[in-house]
Scaffold this motif. Structure first.
Motif, PDB file in Angstrom:
ATOM      1  N   VAL A 192       0.717  -1.146   0.030  1.00 17.37           N
ATOM      2  CA  VAL A 192       0.027  -0.046   0.119  1.00 17.37           C
ATOM      3  C   VAL A 192       0.965   1.258   0.068  1.00 17.37           C
ATOM      4  O   VAL A 192       0.660   2.229  -0.691  1.00 17.37           O
ATOM      5  N   ARG A 194       3.503   1.876  -1.434  1.00 15.22           N
ATOM      6  CA  ARG A 194       4.140   2.418  -2.715  1.00 15.22           C
ATOM      7  C   ARG A 194       3.029   3.276  -3.434  1.00 15.22           C
ATOM      8  O   ARG A 194       3.624   4.039  -4.259  1.00 15.22           O
ATOM      9  N   ASP A 195       1.843   3.303  -3.019  1.00 14.09           N
ATOM     10  CA  ASP A 195       0.883   4.154  -3.454  1.00 14.09           C
ATOM     11  C   ASP A 195       0.803   5.446  -2.671  1.00 14.09           C
ATOM     12  O   ASP A 195       0.162   6.468  -3.121  1.00 14.09           O
ATOM     13  N   PHE A 196       1.334   5.523  -1.654  1.00 14.36           N
ATOM     14  CA  PHE A 196       1.157   6.560  -0.730  1.00 14.36           C
ATOM     15  C   PHE A 196       2.434   6.684  -0.053  1.00 14.36           C
ATOM     16  O   PHE A 196       2.761   6.700   1.157  1.00 14.36           O
ATOM     17  N   VAL A 233      -7.552   1.708  -0.750  1.00 13.54           N
ATOM     18  CA  VAL A 233      -6.751   1.521  -2.033  1.00 13.54           C
ATOM     19  C   VAL A 233      -7.445   1.803  -3.221  1.00 13.54           C
ATOM     20  O   VAL A 233      -7.012   2.628  -4.165  1.00 13.54           O
ATOM     21  N   GLU A 234      -8.575   1.036  -3.577  1.00 11.49           N
ATOM     22  CA  GLU A 234      -9.041   1.153  -4.572  1.00 11.49           C
ATOM     23  C   GLU A 234      -9.860   2.518  -5.037  1.00 11.49           C
ATOM     24  O   GLU A 234      -9.808   2.976  -6.102  1.00 11.49           O
ATOM     25  N   LYS A 237      -6.433   5.289  -4.774  1.00  9.64           N
ATOM     26  CA  LYS A 237      -5.332   5.103  -5.402  1.00  9.64           C
ATOM     27  C   LYS A 237      -4.997   6.588  -6.270  1.00  9.64           C
ATOM     28  O   LYS A 237      -5.629   6.696  -6.834  1.00  9.64           O
ATOM     29  N   SER A 239      -2.807   7.478  -8.857  1.00  9.95           N
ATOM     30  CA  SER A 239      -2.423   7.485 -10.146  1.00  9.95           C
ATOM     31  C   SER A 239      -3.394   8.013 -11.050  1.00  9.95           C
ATOM     32  O   SER A 239      -4.462   7.390 -10.740  1.00  9.95           O
ATOM     33  N   HIS A 242      -5.529   5.136 -12.793  1.00  9.15           N
ATOM     34  CA  HIS A 242      -6.498   4.354 -11.804  1.00  9.15           C
ATOM     35  C   HIS A 242      -7.742   5.443 -11.470  1.00  9.15           C
ATOM     36  O   HIS A 242      -8.833   4.983 -11.736  1.00  9.15           O
ATOM     37  N   THR A 243      -7.503   6.730 -11.339  1.00  6.99           N
ATOM     38  CA  THR A 243      -8.599   7.662 -11.249  1.00  6.99           C
ATOM     39  C   THR A 243      -9.501   7.843 -12.255  1.00  6.99           C
ATOM     40  O   THR A 243     -10.833   7.748 -12.028  1.00  6.99           O
TER      41      THR A 243
END
Length: 556
Positions: A192, A194-196, A233-234, A237, A239, A242-243
Motif C-alpha cells: 500500500v 507504494r501508492d502513498f 486503496v481502490e 489510489k 495514479s 486509476h482515477t
C-alpha cells in the motif's frame, strides 16, 4: 509533552546556530527564521541589531537541549541577529533534557508537535518496553490521542469479554498483537505504501480505521479491516490512470442499463481478497437477502450451512420498497426472526434494514462480502423481453462475488437444505470457468466435497448455430486439452475428481448429469457472452437456474 527530564545543571558552551529550532514561551512571536512577527518586536530587533553588529559583549542566551537541537528559553532576538549575521555558533547556557524520541537539526514545526506527541504516547503506553521493535511514527499531528482511544476501547471490551479487570499494559500488547500488527501486515503484503509514499504504516492504520467506520455508517453493516484496506486503496489510489478508470466506471454504470452492463472483470474478487487471507476461510463474510417470505428463509438456512463450515459472519439484508417501511412492525419481525435463527445456530451475524431496488442494494454491498446467497424465486425468463427486467440477471452480471443461487422449492422450509457434499463443476475453459475451478478445488480440499468435472466444449448459449458446432474430427483436438487443463490444476491442488467430457453444454445436459450422479451442488462460471447477446439469446446459466433443484454456485 516532550517527556523531558532535566539531565544535570546548565552548562555554558558554544552551540550551533542552525541547531536552534524553536522557542519556549514566545514561540508564536517569531517566525521559523527567528524574525519577529509583532511590530513592537521588530523595532526592538532593529535597535538590538544596531547595538550589536558583531555580537561581542552580548550575554549568552539560555536554551534547552533535547537530543541534537535547542529551544530558546531567553535570547530570541540575539538568535535572530546571529542568523542575520550568518554566525555559525553562539554562546549559550544549556540545560540538557532527556527524551525517548531523538530530534535532529532539520526538524520542521509540525515535526516538533509529532515528536512531542509520540514521546508522550510512548511514555503513556510503555510500548518501547513492551514491543521494542514497534515504529509507530505518523505524519499528521493529533493522531496519537486517537491511538490512545483505540487502546482504551480495546481494554474495555477485553474486560467485558474475559469478565475481569485488564491492566493497561496487557491491553496495549493485546491490541498491538491482535489488531494493529495484523492490519499492518496486510498493508505491507499489498504494498500500500507504494501508492502513498509520504505516509507511514501507522498513518495507513488510522486511515483504514476511519474509512472502515465511514463504510459501516454508510452501509449499515460491519466491515472487516482487511476489506477496508482494499476498498481504501481502490478508491484513493493516486495514479491518474486509476482515477480515470474509477470515474469512467462510475459514469458508465450510471448511464448503462443494468441489462447491458458487463460487470467487473473475472477474478477481481480472488485477486483482491484471497491473496491476503493466507490460511483463512474463503467465504468469511456472507450476504443473504431476507425478504420475510418463505424463499428468503430458505436462502438464510443455506447461508447458515455455509457459515457453519467456514466460521463466517452472516450479513442479512432486508430491503423494503420505501424508507417508511424500514421501521414497520413487519420489518422488525424479520429482524427478530433472523437474529433468533442465527443465535440458535451459534452463527455470528447482523441484519441491515434499508429501502430501494433490491438488486442494486445487493450489488452495492456485495463488494464488502465474499459470497451472496440468494433465493431464486423468479429465475431469468426464457423470453428475451422478460430478461430485460430480471433482477436476478442483474445480480449475476453486476456482482463481483460468487453467488450461491438457492432454488425455491414448494415445500419451503420443509425442503431439506443441501449439505453440499457432492458437486458437479461445469468447466469450459473460459476465464469465469477458471474461477469456478478455483472455488471447486477449495471446496474439495476444505469441505471434503466429492467433485465431478463436466468438461464442456461450448456453453455460451442454449441455442447454438449449426456452423458453430465443431466437426467430429475436432472433438478430441478441442475437448481433451481442456479436460487435461482442469485435471492438472486439480491434481496440483491434491484434489481427486471424476472427469466426464460433454460436447454440448446445454442446461438440460448439466441437469441430467446432476440427477444421474445425485449431486447436491452445481459450480459454474457466470455469463460469458456480451450482455446484449445474453439478453437476446439466453445462456446456459439461466437454463440451469430454471431447472435445478440443487443450489448453483455461480463464479466470476
Amino acid at each position: 509533552l516532550l517527556n523531558i527530564n532535566v539531565n544535570g545543571p546548565e552548562k555554558l558552551k558554544d552551540i550551533s546556530v542552525n541547531a536552534i529550532v524553536g522557542s519556549v514561551g514566545r514561540y508564536s512571536d517569531f517566525t521559523r527564521g527567528f524574525l519577529p512577527k509583532m511590530d513592537s518586536d521588530q523595532g526592538r530587533w532593529v535597535r538590538v541589531m544596531r547595538a550589536t553588529q558583531n555580537m561581542s559583549g552580548v550575554p549568552p542566551i539560555e536554551v534547552y537541549q533535547i537530543g541534537d537541537v535547542y529551544f530558546v528559553k531567553d535570547g530570541n532576538h540575539r538568535v535572530s541577529i546571529a542568523r542575520e549575521l550568518k554566525m555559525e555558533s553562539i554562546q549559550a547556557y544549556v540545560t540538557e533534557l532527556e527524551s525517548q524520541v531523538p530530534l535532529t537539526p532539520d526538524i520542521q514545526p509540525d515535526d516538533l508537535i509529532l515528536k512531542a506527541e509520540y514521546s508522550k504516547f510512548l511514555e503513556h503506553t510503555h510500548l518501547k518496553d513492551l514491543r521494542p521493535e514497534a515504529d509507530m511514527t505518523v505524519t499528521v499531528p493529533g493522531q496519537y490521542s486517537i491511538l490512545g482511544e483505540h487502546i482504551a476501547v480495546h481494554c474495555y471490551y477485553m474486560g467485558l469479554e474475559q469478565k475481569r479487570d485488564i491492566s493497561f499494559e496487557e491491553a496495549v500488547t493485546h491490541w498491538f498483537d491482535t489488531h494493529y500488527l495484523p492490519l499492518i501486515e496486510v498493508i505491507r503484503e499489498r504494498g500500500v505504501l507504494r501508492d502513498f509514499p509520504n505516509r507511514t504504516e501507522t498513518d495507513m492504520y488510522l486511515w483504514v480505521a476511519e474509512h472502515q467506520a465511514e463504510l459501516e455508517e454508510a452501509w449499515g453493516m460491519s466491515i472487516r479491516p482487511t476489506t477496508a484496506v482494499i476498498d481504501l486503496v481502490e478508491q484513493h489510489k493516486p495514479s491518474a490512470a486509476h482515477t480515470l478508470g474509477r470515474w469512467g466506471s462510475r459514469i458508465l454504470g450510471a448511464i448503462t442499463p443494468d441489462e447491458l452492463e458487463g460487470g467487473p472483470a473475472p477474478g477481481e474478487w480472488r485477486k483482491q481478497y484471497v491473496e491476503t487471507r493466507r490460511e483463512e476461510c474463503l467465504f468469511a463474510d456472507i450476504l443473504v437477502p431476507v425478504s420475510g417470505k418463505a424463499g428468503g428463509w430458505q436462502a438464510l438456512e443455506q447461508a447458515i450451512e455455509v457459515a457453519s463450515r467456514e466460521g463466517a459472519f452472516v450479513h442479512g439484508l432486508h430491503v423494503t420498497p420505501s424508507e417508511e417501511l424500514q421501521d414497520s412492525e413487519e420489518s422488525k419481525a424479520v429482524q427478530e426472526r433472523f437474529e433468533a435463527r442465527l443465535a440458535a445456530a451459534n452463527i455470528q451475524g447482523e441484519l441491515t434494514r434499508t429501502s430501494g431496488e433490491v438488486a442494486h442494494q445487493i450489488c452495492d454491498r456485495a463488494r464488502y462480502t465474499d459470497l451472496i446467497v440468494v433465493n431464486v424465486m423468479y429465475p431469468p425468463s426464457p423470453e428475451p423481453l422478460a430478461r430485460f427486467s430480471s433482477g436476478f440477471s442483474t445480480i449475476i452480471r453486476r456482482c463481483s462475488r460468487p453467488i450461491l443461487a438457492v432454488p425455491f422449492l414448494e415445500h419451503g422450509l420443509d425442503s431439506p437444505i443441501s449439505k453440499m457434499t457432492s458437486a458437479l463443476l461445469a468447466y469450459g475453459g473460459s476465464p469465469k470457468s477458471e474461477e469456478a475451478l478455483f472455488v471447486a478445488a477449495y471446496l474439495a480440499n476444505r469441505w471434503g466435497v466429492k467433485l465431478e468435472v463436466l468438461t464442456i466444449l461450448k456453453r455460451s448459449g442454449e441455442v447454438q448455430p449449426q456452423e458453430d458446432l465443431p466437426q467430429e474430427s475436432d472433438h478430441e483436438t478441442i475437448l481433451l486439452p481442456m479436460q487435461e487443463r482442469a485435471r492438472q490444476y486439480l491434481e496440483d491442488q491434491n484434489v481427486d475428481a471424476l472427469y466426464t467430457p460433454l460436447l454440448l453444454g446445454g442446461a438440460e445436459n448439466i441437469i441430467n448429469q446432476v440427477e444421474q450422479n445425485k449431486h447436491d451442488l452445481i459450480i459454474m462460471g457466470g455469463y460469458e457472452s456480451a450482455p446484449v447477446v445474453e439478453v437476446m439469446m439466453g445462456s446456459t446459466v439461466d437454463g440451469v437456474l430454471r431447472q435445478t433443484e440443487v443450489p448453483v454456485l455461480i463464479c466470476r
